[in-house]
Design a protein around this motif. Structure first.
Motif, PDB file in Angstrom:
ATOM      1  N   LEU A 199      -7.921   4.356   1.019  1.00  0.00           N
ATOM      2  CA  LEU A 199      -7.120   3.573   1.960  1.00  0.00           C
ATOM      3  C   LEU A 199      -7.803   2.243   2.238  1.00  0.00           C
ATOM      4  N   ASN A 200      -8.196   1.558   1.161  1.00  0.00           N
ATOM      5  CA  ASN A 200      -8.936   0.320   1.354  1.00  0.00           C
ATOM      6  C   ASN A 200      -8.074  -0.812   1.878  1.00  0.00           C
ATOM      7  N   GLY A 201      -6.762  -0.616   1.993  1.00  0.00           N
ATOM      8  CA  GLY A 201      -5.917  -1.669   2.518  1.00  0.00           C
ATOM      9  C   GLY A 201      -5.587  -1.503   3.981  1.00  0.00           C
ATOM     10  N   VAL A 202      -6.005  -0.370   4.570  1.00  0.00           N
ATOM     11  CA  VAL A 202      -5.694  -0.108   5.969  1.00  0.00           C
ATOM     12  C   VAL A 202      -6.542  -0.994   6.861  1.00  0.00           C
ATOM     13  N   ASN A 203      -5.979  -1.417   7.978  1.00  0.00           N
ATOM     14  CA  ASN A 203      -6.726  -2.222   8.940  1.00  0.00           C
ATOM     15  C   ASN A 203      -8.066  -1.573   9.244  1.00  0.00           C
ATOM     16  N   SER A 204      -9.132  -2.353   9.195  1.00  0.00           N
ATOM     17  CA  SER A 204     -10.476  -1.809   9.355  1.00  0.00           C
ATOM     18  C   SER A 204     -10.702  -1.165  10.712  1.00  0.00           C
ATOM     19  N   SER A 205      -9.924  -1.560  11.698  1.00  0.00           N
ATOM     20  CA  SER A 205     -10.128  -0.972  13.023  1.00  0.00           C
ATOM     21  C   SER A 205      -9.726   0.490  13.065  1.00  0.00           C
ATOM     22  N   PHE A 206      -8.980   0.979  12.052  1.00  0.00           N
ATOM     23  CA  PHE A 206      -8.603   2.380  12.024  1.00  0.00           C
ATOM     24  C   PHE A 206      -9.777   3.276  11.644  1.00  0.00           C
ATOM     25  N   PHE A 207     -10.842   2.694  11.128  1.00  0.00           N
ATOM     26  CA  PHE A 207     -12.011   3.476  10.761  1.00  0.00           C
ATOM     27  C   PHE A 207     -12.907   3.674  11.980  1.00  0.00           C
ATOM     28  N   LEU A 208     -13.403   4.871  12.137  1.00  0.00           N
ATOM     29  CA  LEU A 208     -14.351   5.133  13.206  1.00  0.00           C
ATOM     30  C   LEU A 208     -15.641   4.379  12.935  1.00  0.00           C
ATOM     31  N   GLU A 257     -17.807   5.785  10.386  1.00  0.00           N
ATOM     32  CA  GLU A 257     -17.322   5.642   9.025  1.00  0.00           C
ATOM     33  C   GLU A 257     -17.502   4.214   8.529  1.00  0.00           C
ATOM     34  N   PHE A 258     -17.355   3.261   9.426  1.00  0.00           N
ATOM     35  CA  PHE A 258     -17.492   1.863   9.020  1.00  0.00           C
ATOM     36  C   PHE A 258     -18.952   1.519   8.734  1.00  0.00           C
ATOM     37  N   PHE A 259     -19.867   2.053   9.549  1.00  0.00           N
ATOM     38  CA  PHE A 259     -21.299   1.826   9.328  1.00  0.00           C
ATOM     39  C   PHE A 259     -21.876   3.064   8.648  1.00  0.00           C
ATOM     40  N   GLU A 293     -24.510  -4.826   1.799  1.00  0.00           N
ATOM     41  CA  GLU A 293     -23.075  -5.041   1.964  1.00  0.00           C
ATOM     42  C   GLU A 293     -22.504  -3.938   2.851  1.00  0.00           C
ATOM     43  N   LEU A 294     -21.711  -4.349   3.831  1.00  0.00           N
ATOM     44  CA  LEU A 294     -20.992  -3.384   4.663  1.00  0.00           C
ATOM     45  C   LEU A 294     -19.646  -3.056   4.013  1.00  0.00           C
ATOM     46  N   ASN A 295     -18.919  -2.158   4.630  1.00  0.00           N
ATOM     47  CA  ASN A 295     -17.598  -1.825   4.107  1.00  0.00           C
ATOM     48  C   ASN A 295     -16.714  -3.067   4.096  1.00  0.00           C
ATOM     49  N   PRO A 296     -15.877  -3.222   3.095  1.00  0.00           N
ATOM     50  CA  PRO A 296     -15.017  -4.426   3.033  1.00  0.00           C
ATOM     51  C   PRO A 296     -14.052  -4.451   4.208  1.00  0.00           C
ATOM     52  N   LEU A 297     -13.735  -5.659   4.643  1.00  0.00           N
ATOM     53  CA  LEU A 297     -12.839  -5.842   5.780  1.00  0.00           C
ATOM     54  C   LEU A 297     -11.398  -5.913   5.323  1.00  0.00           C
ATOM     55  N   ASN A 298     -10.530  -5.298   6.098  1.00  0.00           N
ATOM     56  CA  ASN A 298      -9.086  -5.419   5.907  1.00  0.00           C
ATOM     57  C   ASN A 298      -8.488  -5.700   7.281  1.00  0.00           C
ATOM     58  N   VAL A 299      -7.918  -6.870   7.445  1.00  0.00           N
ATOM     59  CA  VAL A 299      -7.462  -7.291   8.770  1.00  0.00           C
ATOM     60  C   VAL A 299      -6.027  -6.902   9.062  1.00  0.00           C
ATOM     61  N   ASN A 348     -18.452  -8.500  14.038  1.00  0.00           N
ATOM     62  CA  ASN A 348     -17.593  -9.065  15.081  1.00  0.00           C
ATOM     63  C   ASN A 348     -16.125  -9.049  14.666  1.00  0.00           C
ATOM     64  N   THR A 349     -15.846  -9.168  13.379  1.00  0.00           N
ATOM     65  CA  THR A 349     -14.466  -9.039  12.929  1.00  0.00           C
ATOM     66  C   THR A 349     -13.968  -7.623  13.138  1.00  0.00           C
ATOM     67  N   TYR A 350     -14.810  -6.659  12.821  1.00  0.00           N
ATOM     68  CA  TYR A 350     -14.458  -5.243  13.059  1.00  0.00           C
ATOM     69  C   TYR A 350     -14.173  -5.005  14.540  1.00  0.00           C
ATOM     70  N   GLN A 351     -15.005  -5.598  15.399  1.00  0.00           N
ATOM     71  CA  GLN A 351     -14.783  -5.444  16.840  1.00  0.00           C
ATOM     72  C   GLN A 351     -13.544  -6.207  17.292  1.00  0.00           C
ATOM     73  N   ALA A 352     -13.319  -7.408  16.728  1.00  0.00           N
ATOM     74  CA  ALA A 352     -12.164  -8.207  17.126  1.00  0.00           C
ATOM     75  C   ALA A 352     -10.854  -7.556  16.716  1.00  0.00           C
ATOM     76  N   LEU A 353     -10.881  -6.758  15.662  1.00  0.00           N
ATOM     77  CA  LEU A 353      -9.684  -6.036  15.245  1.00  0.00           C
ATOM     78  C   LEU A 353      -9.427  -4.796  16.096  1.00  0.00           C
ATOM     79  N   GLY A 354     -10.378  -4.471  16.964  1.00  0.00           N
ATOM     80  CA  GLY A 354     -10.228  -3.283  17.809  1.00  0.00           C
ATOM     81  C   GLY A 354     -11.046  -2.113  17.347  1.00  0.00           C
ATOM     82  N   GLY A 355     -11.887  -2.292  16.327  1.00  0.00           N
ATOM     83  CA  GLY A 355     -12.692  -1.192  15.827  1.00  0.00           C
ATOM     84  C   GLY A 355     -13.817  -0.827  16.775  1.00  0.00           C
ATOM     85  N   GLY A 356     -14.174   0.452  16.766  1.00  0.00           N
ATOM     86  CA  GLY A 356     -15.258   0.932  17.621  1.00  0.00           C
ATOM     87  C   GLY A 356     -14.792   1.612  18.879  1.00  0.00           C
ATOM     88  N   ALA A 357     -13.480   1.558  19.169  1.00  0.00           N
ATOM     89  CA  ALA A 357     -12.956   2.220  20.364  1.00  0.00           C
ATOM     90  C   ALA A 357     -12.764   3.700  20.078  1.00  0.00           C
TER      91      ALA A 357
END
Length: 586
Positions: free
Chosen positions: A150-159, A162-164, A387-393, A573-582
């Motif tokens: 699911l590499n196209g899903v918005n990155s904020s959907f990852f816990l 999972e992202f780190f 390299e971290l996991n690729p971003l999908n916005v 910060n992009t991961y956080q700005a997308l809502g990731g980490g909640a």
């Protein structure tokens, strides 16, 4: 508590009936009851369909389209952040149907319902799965996502775990979510908001009190009460006791009938603020996760800076030994020896400054974890090639449902609209019903004799403002102004969220390109240091050229490390700005 004045309840009911007619007539005559006119907020800017980088390049070609995930295109009027005034409330034109899912409903919805005794865990609401098939995986689609499939899903959907993929970082974040004091303080704020919902839920229900009383009364002989008691007899040949005891056992009921939904709207507003408080805690958690990750990679960057200094010092010490040998053989001068010696001492001093920075960053992480200063475990890795996991916005509309601060602003806006309805209801008459039932006697022996000792009363009050309503009007206008503030705050929050994503996306892209150029620069500088050292050893180059080459190589490596740190920070910060980490729903 009832007393002997209850005997005049019939007279009170008559008076209240007259008052009801008078107030009702007044409410019908005064058009609108003197309610001021509402003001409306200006519509906010339109949310773009795709994110645009700061260089003007659209991400439309780089990102999957909504149709790739089964997401239907929103109608044109659903893409703009507007506010519609409906009976004093502001109704948001949502960008995403998931933001209005059942999980966002107010906690107490039925009359008599109250909030749960314990506030639920501060987790994000489940998103709707009707329009997005990828969201159906693992219940809500966020419990366990595979980045490969699911590499196209918005990155904020990852816990966050999972992202780190760094075990040490994941462990630190887990400790922070348990021990961070700010999260604990916000958890108490959730308790306070939940208690406010409980309090508001009880206001529109009847209040019942039960109690008893004992008293004594001595009336003057030269007063009406004293003269009457002197002339009356309790029984043939038996007068009233003097002084006169009074024993009472009764229950009282008072109830404000919520005919204008004033109390229930106040309850619902408190419920929205309770949910907003949970979203506020979730937003702080996203910031906490991002800050810990950022500080962790700052430590890795500092470790690499320290390794760069050690390598530079080793190279300079080798050049220092060459200069000393050349001086001993009369092939060099003391000047070269001292210059190399000064460069070594300078870099050794820089190591001490760098060590202090490491301590401060470690202690910042320890503070976020809620523990006292101690070393922070971390991996020794190839930092430059990390390299971290690729971003999908995803699409911009997803910000409205993914970012907790946007959801909090939306709920504050809904609560502000309900506050207007509460303020409006104060212009109308309020209906209060009071009743009492009990026993009263001057002797405990007769206290429960029925019906002689039985007392009861029933009264209804219907009163409303008639003259000098300035205080109510001012409160109504203030509620209107606060609602407009909430609209603008919502618009600002959405605008800020979009800007944060675009800035960090652009930063990731630009710093990534800069890093590739810096790598090529360092390769050339490493070769120049080797060549300069060999030429200096063969007496074909001056020591100044060696010093300059070594210094440029060290500075280039430091800049490369800082650029990599900035790139990783932008990804986080992009991961956080997308809502990731909640937190997410189970």
């Amino acid at each position: 508590m009832m007393n002997r004045s209850a005997r005049s309840s019939n007279t009170r009911l008559k008076c209240h009936s007259l008052l009801l007619v008078a107030v009702t007539g007044t409410a019908l005559v005064l058009q609108g009851c003197g309610i001021p006119q509402l003001r409306c907020a200006l519509p906010g800017p339109q949310l773009p369909d795709v994110f645009m980088t700061s260089s003007g390049m659209s991400t439309d070609a780089l990102l999957p389209t909504p149709s790739d995930y089964g997401i239907e295109e929103q109608p044109e009027d659903g893409k703009q952040n507007t506010a519609r005034k409906v009976s004093g409330l502001v109704e948001l034109a949502s960008f995403d149907d998931t933001s209005n899912s059942e999980a966002d409903e107010v906690v107490p919805v039925d009359d008599g319902a109250i909030a749960p005794p314990f506030p639920p865990e501060p987790v994000a609401e489940e998103e709707s799965t009707e329009d997005d098939p990828t969201m159906s995986l693992e219940g809500a689609g966020v419990a366990s996502l595979d980045p490969q499939t699911l590499n196209g899903v918005n990155s904020s959907f990852f816990l966050w775990n999972e992202f780190f993929d760094d075990p040490q970082l994941v462990s630190l974040i887990g400790l922070a979510l348990v021990g961070n004091q700010e999260l604990k303080i916000l958890n108490e704020e959730i308790w306070i908001a939940n208690n406010e919902v409980d309090a508001r839920s009880g206001e529109y229900l009847p209040f019942v009190t039960l109690g008893g009383g004992v008293g004594i009364d001595k009336a003057s002989r030269y007063t009406r009460a004293g003269a009457v008691e002197e002339a009356l007899e309790v029984a043939p040949g038996r007068s009233f006791p003097d002084p006169l005891p009074d024993f009472l056992m009764a229950a009282n009921v008072s109830w404000e009938v919520d005919i204008w939904r004033k109390l229930r709207n106040a309850r619902d507003a408190a419920s929205f603020r309770y949910l907003g408080t949970r979203d506020g805690q979730n937003y702080i958690q996203t910031r906490l996760v991002a800050e810990i990750a950022e500080k962790y990679y700052d430590l890795l960057a500092l470790d690499n800076r320290m390794a760069t200094l050690d390598l530079t010092i080793a190279i300079q010490k080798q050049s220092l030994r060459i200069a000393e040998v050349k001086k001993a053989n009369a092939a060099g001068t003391e000047l070269a020896v001292q210059r190399f010696q000064a460069e070594v001492r300078k870099n050794e001093s820089e190591k001490l400054v760098l060590q202090q920075e490491i301590i401060e960053v470690e202690n910042r992480i320890n503070f976020l974890l809620g523990r006292y200063p101690q070393p922070v475990e971390r991996r020794s890795i190839d930092f430059i090639n990390l390299e971290l996991n690729p971003l999908n916005v995803g699409v911009p509309a997803q910000l409205l449902s993914n970012r907790p601060d946007v959801r909090q602003a939306e709920r504050e806006l809904a609560a502000a609209g309900l506050d207007i309805e509460v303020a409006r209801a104060r212009f109308y008459p309020s209906l209060d019903i009071t009743a009492g039932l009990g026993y009263q006697a001057f002797n405990p022996e007769y206290l429960f004799v029925t019906p002689e000792a039985l007392i009861y009363n029933l009264a209804g009050d219907l009163v409303g403002p008639l003259i000098n309503k300035r205080a109510i009007q001012a409160e109504y206008r203030s509620a209107n102004a606060k609602q407009i503030q909430a609209v603008y705050n919502y618009q600002r929050t959405v605008l800020n969220a979009y800007t944060e994503v675009v800035n960090n996306m652009s930063k990731v892209q630009n710093y990534g390109e800069s890093i590739e150029s810096r790598k090529q620069q360092i390769q050339a500088l490493e070769t120049s240091v080797q060549v300069a050292t060999q030429l200096f050893d063969a007496a074909r180059a001056e020591y100044v050229e060696v010093l300059l080459a070594q210094r440029e190589m060290m500075e280039a490596r430091m800049v490369l490390i800082d650029a990599k740190r900035q790139q990783l920070s932008a990804v986080i910060n992009t991961y956080q700005a997308l809502g990731g980490g909640a937190p997410v729903a189970p």
